[in-house]
Motif scaffolding. Sequence first.
Motif, PDB file in Angstrom:
ATOM      1  N   UNK A 217      21.960  26.630  13.922  1.00  0.00           N
ATOM      2  CA  UNK A 217      21.411  25.676  12.951  1.00  0.00           C
ATOM      3  C   UNK A 217      20.985  26.471  11.718  1.00  0.00           C
ATOM      4  N   UNK A 218      21.630  26.202  10.579  1.00  0.00           N
ATOM      5  CA  UNK A 218      21.324  26.947   9.362  1.00  0.00           C
ATOM      6  C   UNK A 218      20.625  26.046   8.352  1.00  0.00           C
ATOM      7  N   UNK A 219      19.602  26.606   7.690  1.00  0.00           N
ATOM      8  CA  UNK A 219      18.844  25.876   6.681  1.00  0.00           C
ATOM      9  C   UNK A 219      18.678  26.763   5.460  1.00  0.00           C
ATOM     10  N   UNK A 220      19.259  26.349   4.349  1.00  0.00           N
ATOM     11  CA  UNK A 220      19.171  27.133   3.117  1.00  0.00           C
ATOM     12  C   UNK A 220      17.965  26.703   2.293  1.00  0.00           C
ATOM     13  N   UNK A 221      17.363  27.649   1.591  1.00  0.00           N
ATOM     14  CA  UNK A 221      16.262  27.382   0.654  1.00  0.00           C
ATOM     15  C   UNK A 221      16.575  28.122  -0.631  1.00  0.00           C
ATOM     16  N   UNK A 222      17.150  27.405  -1.602  1.00  0.00           N
ATOM     17  CA  UNK A 222      17.564  28.086  -2.827  1.00  0.00           C
ATOM     18  C   UNK A 222      16.368  28.496  -3.678  1.00  0.00           C
ATOM     19  N   UNK A 223      15.215  27.821  -3.500  1.00  0.00           N
ATOM     20  CA  UNK A 223      14.033  28.172  -4.280  1.00  0.00           C
ATOM     21  C   UNK A 223      13.466  29.529  -3.862  1.00  0.00           C
ATOM     22  N   UNK A 224      13.647  29.870  -2.589  1.00  0.00           N
ATOM     23  CA  UNK A 224      13.178  31.160  -2.078  1.00  0.00           C
ATOM     24  C   UNK A 224      14.312  32.156  -1.882  1.00  0.00           C
ATOM     25  N   UNK A 225      15.550  31.723  -2.163  1.00  0.00           N
ATOM     26  CA  UNK A 225      16.750  32.555  -1.970  1.00  0.00           C
ATOM     27  C   UNK A 225      16.861  33.048  -0.530  1.00  0.00           C
ATOM     28  N   UNK A 436      26.873  21.731   4.888  1.00  0.00           N
ATOM     29  CA  UNK A 436      26.189  21.579   3.598  1.00  0.00           C
ATOM     30  C   UNK A 436      26.649  20.386   2.781  1.00  0.00           C
ATOM     31  N   UNK A 437      27.853  19.888   3.024  1.00  0.00           N
ATOM     32  CA  UNK A 437      28.335  18.742   2.252  1.00  0.00           C
ATOM     33  C   UNK A 437      27.488  17.498   2.488  1.00  0.00           C
ATOM     34  N   UNK A 438      26.875  17.373   3.652  1.00  0.00           N
ATOM     35  CA  UNK A 438      26.076  16.189   3.964  1.00  0.00           C
ATOM     36  C   UNK A 438      24.727  16.283   3.263  1.00  0.00           C
ATOM     37  N   UNK A 439      24.453  15.287   2.401  1.00  0.00           N
ATOM     38  CA  UNK A 439      23.210  15.318   1.624  1.00  0.00           C
ATOM     39  C   UNK A 439      22.317  14.113   1.885  1.00  0.00           C
ATOM     40  N   UNK A 440      22.857  13.055   2.494  1.00  0.00           N
ATOM     41  CA  UNK A 440      22.069  11.837   2.722  1.00  0.00           C
ATOM     42  C   UNK A 440      22.392  11.265   4.102  1.00  0.00           C
ATOM     43  N   UNK A 441      21.335  10.899   4.841  1.00  0.00           N
ATOM     44  CA  UNK A 441      21.477  10.155   6.090  1.00  0.00           C
ATOM     45  C   UNK A 441      21.264   8.672   5.818  1.00  0.00           C
ATOM     46  N   UNK A 452      12.969  -1.711  13.350  1.00  0.00           N
ATOM     47  CA  UNK A 452      11.906  -0.717  13.136  1.00  0.00           C
ATOM     48  C   UNK A 452      12.267   0.236  11.994  1.00  0.00           C
ATOM     49  N   UNK A 453      12.592  -0.347  10.842  1.00  0.00           N
ATOM     50  CA  UNK A 453      13.143   0.412   9.725  1.00  0.00           C
ATOM     51  C   UNK A 453      12.218   1.537   9.279  1.00  0.00           C
ATOM     52  N   UNK A 454      10.947   1.232   9.105  1.00  0.00           N
ATOM     53  CA  UNK A 454      10.004   2.258   8.643  1.00  0.00           C
ATOM     54  C   UNK A 454       9.891   3.383   9.666  1.00  0.00           C
ATOM     55  N   UNK A 455       9.796   3.029  10.936  1.00  0.00           N
ATOM     56  CA  UNK A 455       9.657   4.041  11.991  1.00  0.00           C
ATOM     57  C   UNK A 455      10.900   4.928  12.084  1.00  0.00           C
ATOM     58  N   UNK A 456      12.078   4.315  12.075  1.00  0.00           N
ATOM     59  CA  UNK A 456      13.322   5.085  12.161  1.00  0.00           C
ATOM     60  C   UNK A 456      13.494   5.969  10.920  1.00  0.00           C
ATOM     61  N   UNK A 457      13.147   5.430   9.751  1.00  0.00           N
ATOM     62  CA  UNK A 457      13.259   6.214   8.512  1.00  0.00           C
ATOM     63  C   UNK A 457      12.312   7.396   8.538  1.00  0.00           C
ATOM     64  N   UNK A 458      11.063   7.165   8.925  1.00  0.00           N
ATOM     65  CA  UNK A 458      10.087   8.260   8.971  1.00  0.00           C
ATOM     66  C   UNK A 458      10.528   9.333   9.960  1.00  0.00           C
ATOM     67  N   UNK A 459      11.014   8.902  11.125  1.00  0.00           N
ATOM     68  CA  UNK A 459      11.466   9.883  12.107  1.00  0.00           C
ATOM     69  C   UNK A 459      12.641  10.694  11.576  1.00  0.00           C
ATOM     70  N   UNK A 460      13.591  10.037  10.910  1.00  0.00           N
ATOM     71  CA  UNK A 460      14.750  10.727  10.345  1.00  0.00           C
ATOM     72  C   UNK A 460      14.306  11.746   9.299  1.00  0.00           C
ATOM     73  N   UNK A 462      11.405  13.234   9.080  1.00  0.00           N
ATOM     74  CA  UNK A 462      10.686  14.329   9.737  1.00  0.00           C
ATOM     75  C   UNK A 462      11.632  15.237  10.501  1.00  0.00           C
ATOM     76  N   UNK A 463      12.666  14.655  11.110  1.00  0.00           N
ATOM     77  CA  UNK A 463      13.592  15.448  11.910  1.00  0.00           C
ATOM     78  C   UNK A 463      14.452  16.343  11.033  1.00  0.00           C
ATOM     79  N   UNK A 464      14.790  15.855   9.843  1.00  0.00           N
ATOM     80  CA  UNK A 464      15.580  16.664   8.916  1.00  0.00           C
ATOM     81  C   UNK A 464      15.033  16.504   7.500  1.00  0.00           C
ATOM     82  N   UNK A 465      13.995  17.255   7.141  1.00  0.00           N
ATOM     83  CA  UNK A 465      13.425  17.144   5.797  1.00  0.00           C
ATOM     84  C   UNK A 465      14.290  17.768   4.712  1.00  0.00           C
ATOM     85  N   UNK A 466      15.419  18.395   5.090  1.00  0.00           N
ATOM     86  CA  UNK A 466      16.270  19.055   4.096  1.00  0.00           C
ATOM     87  C   UNK A 466      17.208  18.084   3.378  1.00  0.00           C
TER      88      UNK A 466
END
Length: 602
Positions: A217-225, A436-441, A452-460, A462-466
């Motif tokens: 599982x790779x997570x890039x942070x361009x602000x911190x390089x 990396x091509x995926x930018x929106x869930x 349960x739109x709010x609950x599912x959205x919040x969980x999504x 939190x699970x992937x804040x990137x």
Amino acid sequence: MKKNKLLAVLLFVAASVSAQWKPAGDKIKTKWASQLDVNNVLPEYPRPIMQRDTWQNLNGLWEYSILNRGAAAPTAYEGEILVPFPVESSLSGVMKEVGAAKEVWYNREFTVPSSWKNKEILLHFGAVDWETEVWINGVKIGSHTGGFTPFTFDISPFLKSGKQELTVKVWDPTNDGPQPRGKQVKKPDGIWYTPVTGIWQTVWLEPVQAKHIEDVRTTADIDKSTVTFDVASADFSYGDVVEVSVLDGNKTIATAKAAAGQQLMITIPDAKLWSPESPFLYDTKIELSANGKSQDVIKGYFAMRKISKKRDDKGIVRMQLNNKDYFQFGPLDQGWWPDGLYTAPTDEALKYDIIKTKDYGYNMIRKHVKVEPARWYTHCDRLGILVWQDMPNGDDSRDWQNQNYHKGNEFERSAKSEAIYRKEWKEIMDYLYSYPSIVIWVPFNESWGQFKTVEITDWTNEYDPSRLVNSASGGNFFQTGDILDLHHYPAPKMYLYDANRVNVIGEYGGIGLPLEGHLWKTGNNWGYVKFNNSKEVTDEYVAYAEKLKELVSAGFSGAIYTQTTDVEGEVNGLMTYDRDIDKLDVKRVNKINSEVIHELHN
């Protein structure tokens, strides 16, 4: 001379096998259907983001039977099916209905290479729709539910000497069940399509040591390089080491080591950022060692890329790519094929739609209520295209109200239905996290099974804040998530506006043009509006795009045109269903699309 005789025999056997299979039915086909080699079906390595050197493809002709649900395993099979094409598809060679009252049984033999001795043998399924049970040499070894994600079994304990027997049973209730299914229905019509049952992605074997890498599982942070690696390893012990090397072409630019199971962060000096205009990928080599001895090596890649949102100097919340305002524009892409249904005939075909999307001047694709094989996302990564990934819809509900923020009624799913949704949505995000091509869930579309739109959205979130979350594309709006997504046909229209979220037109267009000789069915073909020739369709497209340019200034930060290709009875594609004809003027569309994308900075 003996070698020549042996070669002749092998060629004769191969030709005989090919002669036993042919596409079923009389539906239109793509040009790639005729290029299929029964002895070498989809031969490319199925998972390029995590690749080993040694593997064995199990695609090809298997035995099959369709029996009543609950029946005993067949003692004799009724015919042959070309895996991995769905049972209902032409390229399976079967093209039969299955339904909730039946099950599909598959069977084949295979041999494990002698060079794999003393290795654990992993049996991988790219995807099977929907409930799968697996036997090796008559022993049931496991099961899986879910139609869109890969799953794996260690079959080593169940192998014997010589030939091995693999048996698979699949049940898929289509729209008789609550499971995610996308556009599949028992009675296809209009925007609803043919069922897809059974194996529909590559089946393959891979030898590994007991200690091996299971996931990265790779997570890039361009602000911190920096880029972070979470490497999951099987059977690791204290003292085992993971080493990651990052390469720019043939040059190693960074290396780091960590104890197995520990997160590893690497600084990327002078990072090259990924975008549709410059889709640069860093290659990786990841090695697991125990007591100084290599246990596993995989190759992969990642990109330095950031998706975010920010309020601009006019007070409008804009989507940003790599910290710059960036308008995202692309087609609704459903990923259906007239000959293979869910399954593209070849890897070249799978890649083709992405290439054409770029040719038309788009920078994004909305993958609509379907999940693709891993190679599709790798093609997007390499070619440079942003992806909005939908969750495939399921269950039966459409209490749709998209004209107001507060009046939508959510569906009350059963506990079983809700559990299936949560399980499969998590598996999809786990499967696709590192692309990396995926930018929106997109958890929900047009209120289809929306709960349960709010609950599912919040969980999504939190699970992937990137990534950003588009909680309800054109559905019931609850002022949650990062995006307000409107649907309006045929012309784009901003009928609601949210000052605190990104605003997009998630579907518009649907300009129809039926072309004889390229239709799934004769008569009763469907589009939101219909025209008679390419010029008329292109003129209408350009007129909508001019309107869209005005709406970019008014606040839209993204747009989705319906759609990439015709699909079955829908004739509103940029291309015909068989991909033979561009129905619009590619150069004119490319030019106006470029103007739409750059309008944000004019």
